[in-house]
Design a protein around this motif. Structure first.
Motif, PDB file in Angstrom:
ATOM      1  N   ASP A 106       0.827  -1.205   0.000  1.00 57.87           N
ATOM      2  CA  ASP A 106       0.000   0.000   0.000  1.00 57.87           C
ATOM      3  C   ASP A 106       0.865   1.259   0.000  1.00 57.87           C
ATOM      4  O   ASP A 106       2.032   1.222   0.393  1.00 57.87           O
ATOM      5  CB  ASP A 106      -0.911   0.028   1.235  1.00 57.87           C
ATOM      6  CG  ASP A 106      -1.900  -1.121   1.235  1.00 57.87           C
ATOM      7  OD1 ASP A 106      -2.259  -1.597   0.151  1.00 57.87           O
ATOM      8  OD2 ASP A 106      -2.300  -1.542   2.344  1.00 57.87           O
ATOM      9  N   THR A 109       2.434   1.692   3.244  1.00 67.97           N
ATOM     10  CA  THR A 109       3.190   0.548   3.777  1.00 67.97           C
ATOM     11  C   THR A 109       4.640   0.649   3.303  1.00 67.97           C
ATOM     12  O   THR A 109       4.897   1.044   2.172  1.00 67.97           O
ATOM     13  CB  THR A 109       2.575  -0.785   3.294  1.00 67.97           C
ATOM     14  OG1 THR A 109       1.231  -0.874   3.753  1.00 67.97           O
ATOM     15  CG2 THR A 109       3.344  -1.992   3.815  1.00 67.97           C
ATOM     16  N   HIS A 192      -5.029  -5.669   0.710  1.00 67.73           N
ATOM     17  CA  HIS A 192      -5.085  -5.191   2.098  1.00 67.73           C
ATOM     18  C   HIS A 192      -5.167  -6.331   3.114  1.00 67.73           C
ATOM     19  O   HIS A 192      -5.812  -6.203   4.155  1.00 67.73           O
ATOM     20  CB  HIS A 192      -6.312  -4.288   2.316  1.00 67.73           C
ATOM     21  CG  HIS A 192      -6.217  -2.959   1.636  1.00 67.73           C
ATOM     22  ND1 HIS A 192      -5.034  -2.333   1.355  1.00 67.73           N
ATOM     23  CD2 HIS A 192      -7.189  -2.121   1.198  1.00 67.73           C
ATOM     24  CE1 HIS A 192      -5.271  -1.176   0.762  1.00 67.73           C
ATOM     25  NE2 HIS A 192      -6.563  -1.023   0.632  1.00 67.73           N
ATOM     26  N   LYS A 195      -4.018  -5.586   6.868  1.00 66.69           N
ATOM     27  CA  LYS A 195      -4.879  -4.582   7.508  1.00 66.69           C
ATOM     28  C   LYS A 195      -6.271  -5.161   7.763  1.00 66.69           C
ATOM     29  O   LYS A 195      -6.865  -4.920   8.809  1.00 66.69           O
ATOM     30  CB  LYS A 195      -4.983  -3.334   6.627  1.00 66.69           C
ATOM     31  CG  LYS A 195      -3.671  -2.550   6.564  1.00 66.69           C
ATOM     32  CD  LYS A 195      -3.798  -1.361   5.642  1.00 66.69           C
ATOM     33  CE  LYS A 195      -2.473  -0.630   5.525  1.00 66.69           C
ATOM     34  NZ  LYS A 195      -2.473   0.368   4.449  1.00 66.69           N
TER      35      LYS A 195
HETATM   36  N1  URA Z   1      -1.334  -6.141   3.631  1.00 68.10           N
HETATM   37  C1  URA Z   1      -1.838  -4.893   3.670  1.00 68.10           C
HETATM   38  O1  URA Z   1      -2.892  -4.673   4.235  1.00 68.10           O
HETATM   39  N2  URA Z   1      -1.151  -3.902   3.087  1.00 68.10           N
HETATM   40  C2  URA Z   1       0.022  -4.092   2.460  1.00 68.10           C
HETATM   41  O2  URA Z   1       0.620  -3.143   1.942  1.00 68.10           O
HETATM   42  C3  URA Z   1       0.542  -5.393   2.427  1.00 68.10           C
HETATM   43  C4  URA Z   1      -0.158  -6.409   3.013  1.00 68.10           C
END
Ligand code: URA
Length: 240
Positions: A106, A109, A192, A195
């Motif tokens: 992300d 991230t 995601h 998260k």
């Molecule tokens: N999981 C997430 O929620 N975000 C990421 O960037 C990678 C894995």
């Protein structure tokens, strides 16, 4: 050894578009290891010798990099909002090959991101059924309980689907600020994923860092820095 369709390899070598390469194949102008190939769908590896009109093609050099992705960078080749991308980072660092990220992190991230122009290996590693372990360090709102950790281990529901086995470990708690830090290893890579797993047990992620992708860690790299993979590391990724 990863294999790719002949017309794709021809296109990547700059012979012609994929469609046009199919026509060149059908016309009997292409040889693979000395044999004329007219049928479509033949797959070749980097070990095969391909000639067009008797001239060996120059295959694009395959390159592999590990980037420590900083925050506020997009994990794709283009961004319609003009934000900086991981591809820009490698280009600015002098990489002339068109390398792309294997999967995504992300925008907010940070951490380990593999980048390559080896489409066959990238597709294999990105396949959802393919089990590459990835380790993340997540800062969470609230203090996670043992019961919630157990749920994460066993699987939580995301979009009507139970997540696979995960390996979380509580690393730190801050009772004053009501936050904690959990290290978690998973092998799935849905959108995601991390998260949403923590959100499913009631703890939104406020910071996320991927410290390991398969056996690759970020030792020696700072955010925004990247390094070439060693040949042995590439071979090990192929054998995973
Ligand atoms: N999981 C997430 O929620 N975000 C990421 O960037 C990678 C894995």
């Amino acid at each position: 050894m990863a294999k790719e369709r002949l017309q794709k390899v021809m296109a990547e070598a700059g012979i012609a578009s994929r469609r046009q390469s199919e026509k060149i194949i059908a016309a009997g102008r292409v040889e693979v290891n000395g044999q004329v190939v007219r049928e479509q769908g033949v797959k070749v590896s980097s070990q095969d010798e391909i000639k067009v009109d008797g001239v060996p093609i120059e295959k694009e050099q395959l390159e592999y990099y590990l980037l420590d992705k900083p925050r506020e960078v997009i994990s794709s080749a283009h961004d319609e909002k003009g934000r900086r991308t991981v591809v820009d980072i490698l280009k600015d660092g002098g990489v002339s090959q068109r390398v792309y990220p294997v999967g995504r992190l992300d925008y907010d991230t940070t951490g380990a991101l593999l980048m390559t122009n080896d489409g066959a290996l990238a597709n294999k590693l990105m396949h959802p059924r393919f089990e590459v372990d990835k380790t993340y360090v997540a800062k969470l709102k609230g203090i996670i309980t043992n019961e919630e950790m157990k749920k994460l281990r066993q699987g939580v529901m995301i979009d009507g689907r139970l997540t696979h086995e995960a390996h979380p470990r509580l690393e730190e708690t801050d009772h004053e600020k009501k936050t904690c830090i959990v290290r978690i290893t998973i092998h799935e890579g849905h959108y995601h994923q991390v998260k949403r797993m923590f959100a499913a047990v009631g703890h939104p992620v406020t910071k996320l860092h991927r410290e390991r992708y398969a056996f690759l860690n970020l030792h020696g790299l700072m955010p925004g820095q990247f390094r070439k993979l060693r040949t042995a590391e590439v071979e090990a990724l192929r054998k995973l």
